[in-house]
Design a protein around this motif. Structure first.
Motif, short mmCIF file in Angstrom:
data_model
loop_
_atom_site.label_atom_id
_atom_site.label_comp_id
_atom_site.label_asym_id
_atom_site.label_seq_id
_atom_site.Cartn_x
_atom_site.Cartn_y
_atom_site.Cartn_z
N GLY A 69 0.84 -1.19 0.00
CA GLY A 69 0.00 0.00 0.00
C GLY A 69 0.88 1.24 0.00
O GLY A 69 2.09 1.16 0.22
N LEU A 70 0.28 2.40 -0.27
CA LEU A 70 1.03 3.64 -0.37
C LEU A 70 0.28 4.79 0.28
O LEU A 70 -0.91 5.02 0.01
CB LEU A 70 1.30 3.98 -1.85
CG LEU A 70 2.05 5.28 -2.13
CD1 LEU A 70 3.48 5.22 -1.60
CD2 LEU A 70 2.07 5.59 -3.63
N VAL A 71 1.00 5.50 1.18
CA VAL A 71 0.50 6.73 1.79
C VAL A 71 1.56 7.79 1.55
O VAL A 71 2.76 7.53 1.72
CB VAL A 71 0.26 6.56 3.31
CG1 VAL A 71 -0.09 7.89 3.98
CG2 VAL A 71 -0.82 5.52 3.57
N THR A 72 1.18 8.98 1.11
CA THR A 72 2.15 10.08 0.96
C THR A 72 1.70 11.23 1.85
O THR A 72 0.52 11.38 2.15
CB THR A 72 2.25 10.56 -0.50
OG1 THR A 72 0.96 10.95 -0.96
CG2 THR A 72 2.82 9.49 -1.41
N PHE A 73 2.67 12.04 2.28
CA PHE A 73 2.31 13.15 3.15
C PHE A 73 3.21 14.35 2.92
O PHE A 73 4.38 14.22 2.58
CB PHE A 73 2.37 12.74 4.63
CG PHE A 73 3.76 12.40 5.13
CD1 PHE A 73 4.55 13.37 5.75
CD2 PHE A 73 4.27 11.12 5.01
CE1 PHE A 73 5.82 13.06 6.22
CE2 PHE A 73 5.55 10.80 5.47
CZ PHE A 73 6.33 11.77 6.07
N GLY A 74 2.60 15.51 3.03
CA GLY A 74 3.29 16.79 3.02
C GLY A 74 2.45 17.66 3.93
O GLY A 74 2.29 17.36 5.11
N ARG A 75 1.85 18.72 3.37
CA ARG A 75 0.91 19.52 4.16
C ARG A 75 -0.37 18.72 4.39
O ARG A 75 -1.02 18.84 5.44
CB ARG A 75 0.60 20.80 3.40
CG ARG A 75 -0.19 21.81 4.21
CD ARG A 75 -0.24 23.15 3.49
NE ARG A 75 -0.78 24.19 4.34
CZ ARG A 75 -0.54 25.47 4.15
NH1 ARG A 75 0.25 25.85 3.16
NH2 ARG A 75 -1.07 26.38 4.94
#
Length: 758
Positions: free
Chosen positions: A164-170
Motif C-alpha cells: 500500500g502507499l500513503v504520501t504526506f506533506g501539508r
C-alpha cells in the motif's frame, strides 16, 4: 578437555544464548554478592540451517504450558514425563506411544535444546503487508532517488505480499491501488488526527478475513493489494509522486504532517489486518512541523531541540510529541505491526520523539544524510535480500514467553518489543527494563535480533538445592514466518548451581565477561533514558568497584597487590570504553543520534554490541600482515595505516608519513607496488565489513591532522595527551582531551577496591 570458553561458544552456536554467569549462585544472598545479575542475551531466530522445523504441535504441560524438553524426567515404561517447571506428571500423547530410551522423540534428545515447530494451519495467513509512507517535502533529486529505490524493491518483494502507499506533506493522501488508468486517493488534513472508527467509515472499510475466493474482494483491497495484482499500477503511482505543491515562504520550513500520516497508517493496518504480519515503512527527510507529533514549528529561526534544550526543559513540543508517538506505537504493537523509520536528512528528523514507535515494535531505524547516499541505498537493498532458503530474513508478529524453574524469576527484558502484561510464577517483583510480565510482543524480528533477559535467583539461603539440581529457563517464541507459516521456536537452558561452600571458583570460571559487558551496557543505556548521565556513570563505577572487591585478590590498602581472575580481566576495560561510548556520552551528538545509537545497542547480537562498546582497531604496515592493535593513542604511528570499526563507522586512517607518500603518488609508480598493495589492503577488508553489516556503516577515509581524524581520536584510549607529552614521544599522536586514560582509570579502580574505608 573442553574449557568453559568452548562450552560458552557451543551454547551460543546451538541455542543463540550467552549468559553473564554460567554457574549460578545457589541463593538470593549469594547472587546479590555477585553484583552483576544473571542475564541472558538471546537471539530467538539465530540462523540454524541444521534445524529443520518439525511439522506438528509441541507437547505442553497442562498445568503450566511449558514445552516438553530434554531436561524433563521421563518414565518410558509408564509413558509419563515430569515437567521440570511445575513438577506435574503428564502422560505422553498417543502419537508418542512408540517412544523408548533408544528411540526418543526429537524433543528429548539432549542435543535438541532448541527446536522449531511448524504449526498445522486451517488456512494460510494473508500477508505480509508492506505499507510505504512517503514524505513529499524534499528536494526533487532526493525524492527521485527514493522513488527509484522503492520501484527497484518491488521486484524483490514476494509477489503474494500485500502492499500500500500513503504520501504526506501539508496533507496526507491514502492512495487506492485498484483503479485502472486514473490515480485516486483520499486526502486528510495534516493538522488533525482521525480515529480508527471515523477512518473506517470514511474509507468504507470492513475487516479483511484473508483472501476472498469470491468475485467480491474485501474493501481493504482498494488500499492494500497483493503485489502480483497491482505491481504495474503501484510502479506508476510511485513514479507519479510529486513534491508537495504548497509553496514554502523564505525563512520557513515545509509543513510536514508526519504524525498524522503515521497514525492513519497504523489505523489502516489495524482495521484491515489486525494480528497479521505487517510493516509500516516511513521515509522522511525532516521532522513533523504541524499537527499531532509536531517536533518544531515552521519558522526556521527556531532551531530543533538539542540536549542542552532538553536539560533546561526548553522544548515546547517534545513531551506532547512523545506522548502522541507512544500512543501510535502502542496501537501498532497491539495489532502486531512494526514501524520502520528511514530518516535521511542533514538535520534531525525527530527520531528522539519517535523512538518508541521503533523500539516497541522491533522495526528498522536507519539514519543517513540523504536518500541519494549509498548508506540508504545499500541498507534498503539489504533488507530485501533472500536467505539460503530463498525467504526474506524477516519474521513477524512474534510473542516471546519466558518460563523459569522455581529458584529463578524474570526481572525483565531490554531490547525490541513491548510488554504483554502477563503475570506468572516466573515474574520477579524487581524490574529491570520492561518488567512485570513473562510475555513480550515483538512485531518484527530477524536472525540478528537479540533480546536481553535479566533473571533473579530467589532461592532462600536456608533452602539448600538438591545435589545435581539445575536451574532451568525456557524461551518460547511464536512467530509468523515470511512464507505465512506459524512457527514456534523453543529454547531450553539448564545451568548447574554452585555449592555455597566451595562454589566461588566455579562461579568465577563460568563468568562470561563479554556477555556481562553487553548486558550492563544495555541496562546503563536503559537507565540513561530516565536518569541523568553522571548518575548512570556513577552507578556503573560503583558496580565495577563492588565486583573488584568481590572477585579480586588483594591485600587491604595495597593497590599493587590487586589481581583479577582471568575470566574478569577484560571487564574493567569494557566498562572504561562503555563510559566513553556514544550510547552514554551525549556531548557532540544530537538527541536523534543518541536514540539511534542506543537502539542499535538494544537489538544487535553480542559481537556487534561489543564493537559499539569497544571498537576494533587493526594496523597495516610493512612489518608484516595486518594485526589487531590496542585501541590506544600509542597505536597511531606515522608509518601505519589503521582500520577502525566502531559498528557505525568503518574508518581508514593514514599516518603522517603514509599520507605524504600518497600525496607524492608513490603508489602509482611501478617500483612502489608494495606500497600500493599496503594502501589497498585495508580498503578491501573494509568492503567485506560493509557488505555484511546491517545497517550499513558510514565509510570514512582520513589522515593525520585531517578534520575527520577526530572520529579515531575520540575512540582511542588517550594515553598520550597534550598534558603528558614528553620529549621523544612525537611518534604517536597526542589526543586533545581532559579524559583520563585507561591506566589512570585502572589505578583509581584498584585504590578504591582495596581501600579499607569501603
Amino acid at each position: 578437555m573442553a574449557t568453559f570458553a568452548d562450552f560458552i561458544q557451543a551454547e551460543e552456536d546451538r541455542d543463540g544464548v550467552r549468559l553473564s554467569w554460567n554457574v549460578w549462585p545457589a541463593s538470593r544472598l549469594e547472587a546479590t554478592r555477585n553484583v552483576i545479575p544473571v542475564g541472558a542475551l538471546y537471539t530467538p531466530l539465530k540462523s540454524r540451517p541444521d534445524l529443520p522445523p518439525i511439522k506438528y504441535n509441541p507437547v505442553l504441560c497442562p498445568r503450566c504450558s511449558a514445552v516438553l524438553n530434554p531436561f524433563c524426567q521421563v518414565d518410558y515404561a509408564a509413558k509419563i514425563w515430569a515437567c521440570n517447571f511445575c513438577f506435574n506428571r503428564n502422560p505422553f500423547p498417543q502419537s508418542y506411544a512408540g517412544a523408548t530410551e533408544q528411540h526418543r522423540p526429537c524433543e528429548l534428545i539432549p542435543h535438541f535444546t532448541t527446536i522449531e515447530y511448524t504449526l498445522p494451519q486451517q488456512r494460510p495467513m494473508p500477508g505480509p503487508v508492506f505499507l510505504f509512507v512517503v514524505d513529499t517535502c524534499m528536494h526533487e533529486d532526493e525524492l527521485q532517488s527514493l522513488k527509484d529505490n522503492l520501484i527497484m524493491s518491488l521486484s524483490m518483494i514476494p509477489k503474494h505480499a500485500l502492499v500500500g502507499l500513503v504520501t504526506f506533506g501539508r496533507m496526507v493522501q491514502v492512495h487506492e491501488l485498484g483503479t485502472e488508468g486514473i490515480s485516486k486517493s483520499y486526502v486528510f488534513r495534516g493538522t488533525k488526527d482521525v480515529d480508527a472508527k471515523k477512518l473506517q467509515a470514511m474509507l468504507q472499510l470492513g475487516q479483511a478475513q484473508g483472501q476472498s475466493n469470491q468475485e467480491q474482494l474485501p474493501p481493504s483491497f482498494r488500499f492494500l493489494r497483493p503485489l502480483s495484482q497491482c505491481e504495474q499500477n503501484l510502479e506508476e503511482l510511485i513514479g507519479e509522486i510529486q513534491r508537495d505543491p504548497w509553496p514554502v515562504p523564505v525563512g520557513k520550513r515545509a509543513l510536514r504532517s508526519l504524525g498524522v500520516a503515521l497514525s492513519l497508517s497504523a489505523s489502516l493496518l489495524g482495521i484491515t489486518y489486525p494480528n497479521v504480519a505487517g510493516r509500516i515503512m516511513v521515509f522522511t527527510a525532516g521532522p513533523a512541523t504541524q499537527g499531532p507529533g509536531m517536533v518544531i514549528d515552521e519558522n526556521q529561526a527556531q532551531v530543533i531541540r538539542g540536549w542542552h534544550d532538553i536539560e533546561k526543559d526548553n522544548c515546547p513540543y517534545m513531551k506532547k510529541a512523545q506522548k502522541f508517538f507512544d500512543s501510535v506505537a502502542d496501537r501498532a504493537a497491539v495489532n502486531g505491526h512494526a514501524i520502520d523509520l528511514w530518516g535521511c536528512a542533514l538535520d534531525q528528523v525527530g527520531m528522539h520523539e519517535m523512538k518508541n514507535c521503533i523500539v516497541g515494535t522491533g522495526g528498522y531505524m536507519i539514519m543517513a544524510d540523504s536518500f541519494k547516499s549509498s548508506l540508504f541505498i545499500q541498507s534498503w537493498k539489504r533488507i530485501w535480500e533472500s536467505n539460503e532458503s530463498g525467504q526474506l530474513d524477516m519474521a513477524f508478529n512474534a510473542t516471546v514467553e519466558v518460563k523459569t524453574s522455581r529458584e529463578v524469576k524474570l526481572c525483565g527484558m531490554i531490547g525490541a518489543g513491548s510488554s504483554l502484561k502477563v503475570n506468572s510464577a516466573s515474574v520477579s517483583e524487581n524490574e529491570i527494563g520492561i518488567g512485570g510480565t513473562c510475555q513480550f510482543r515483538v512485531p518484527a524480528l530477524d536472525s540478528n535480533t537479540t533480546l536481553a533477559m535479566f533473571l533473579e535467583v530467589v532461592n532462600q539461603h536456608n533452602q539448600p538445592i538438591p545435589q545435581g539440581g539445575k536451574g532451568v529457563v525456557q524461551f518460547v517464541t511464536r512467530y509468523t514466518h515470511p512464507s505465512g507459516e506459524i512457527r514456534v521456536r523453543v529454547t531450553t537452558l539448564a545451568r548447574a548451581w554452585a555449592d555455597p561452600n566451595t562454589g566461588t571458583e566455579y562461579i568465577q570460571a563460568g563468568f562470561d565477561q563479554e556477555a556481562a559487558s553487553v548486558l550492563m551496557g544495555r541496562w546503563a543505556t536503559f537507565r540513561a533514558l530516565t536518569d541523568d548521565g553522571p548518575d548512570v556513570l556513577r552507578w556503573l563505577d560503583r558496580t565495577l568497584i563492588r565486583l573488584c572487591q568481590r572477585f579480586g585478590q588483594y591485600a587491604k590498602d595495597n593497590s599493587e597487590s590487586f589481581r583479577f581472575p582471568e575470566t574478569f580481566s577484560m571487564y574493567p576495560q569494557f566498562m572504561f570504553h562503555l563510559r566513553r561510548s556514544s550510547q552514554l556520552q551525549v556531548f557532540g551528538h544530537s538527541p536523534d543520534e543518541s536514540a539511534y545509537f542506543r537502539y542499535q545497542l538494544a537489538i544487535q547480537p553480542l559481537s556487534e554490541c561489543l564493537l559499539m562498546i569497544q571498537p576494533a582497531l587493526f594496523a597495516y604496515s610493512f612489518n608484516g600482515p595486518p594485526e589487531p592493535v590496542l585501541l590506544d593513542s600509542t597505536s597511531i604511528q606515522p608509518d601505519r595505516i589503521l582500520l577502525l570499526d566502531t559498528f557505525f563507522q568503518v574508518l581508514i586512517y593514514h599516518g603522517e608519513t603514509i599520507h605524504q607518500w600518497k600525496v607524492a603518488k608513490y603508489h602509482e609508480q611501478p617500483e612502489y607496488a608494495t606500497f600500493a598493495q599496503l594502501m589497498q589492503a585495508p580498503v578491501e577488508d573494509s568492503q567485506e565489513t560493509l557488505s555484511e553489516r546491517f545497517p550499513i556503516p558510514r565509510y570514512v577515509e582520513t589522515y593525520h591532522d585531517h578534520s575527520q581524524a577526530r572520529f579515531l581520536l575520540a575512540k582511542v584510549n588517550p594515553s598520550t595527551t597534550h598534558n603528558n607529552m614528553g620529549w621523544g614521544a612525537e611518534s604517536s599522536a597526542p589526543v586533545l582531551t581532559d579524559d583520563v586514560s585507561l591506566q589512570v582509570f585502572m589505578d583509581h579502580l584498584k585504590k578504591l577496591a582495596v581501600s579499607s574505608a569501603n
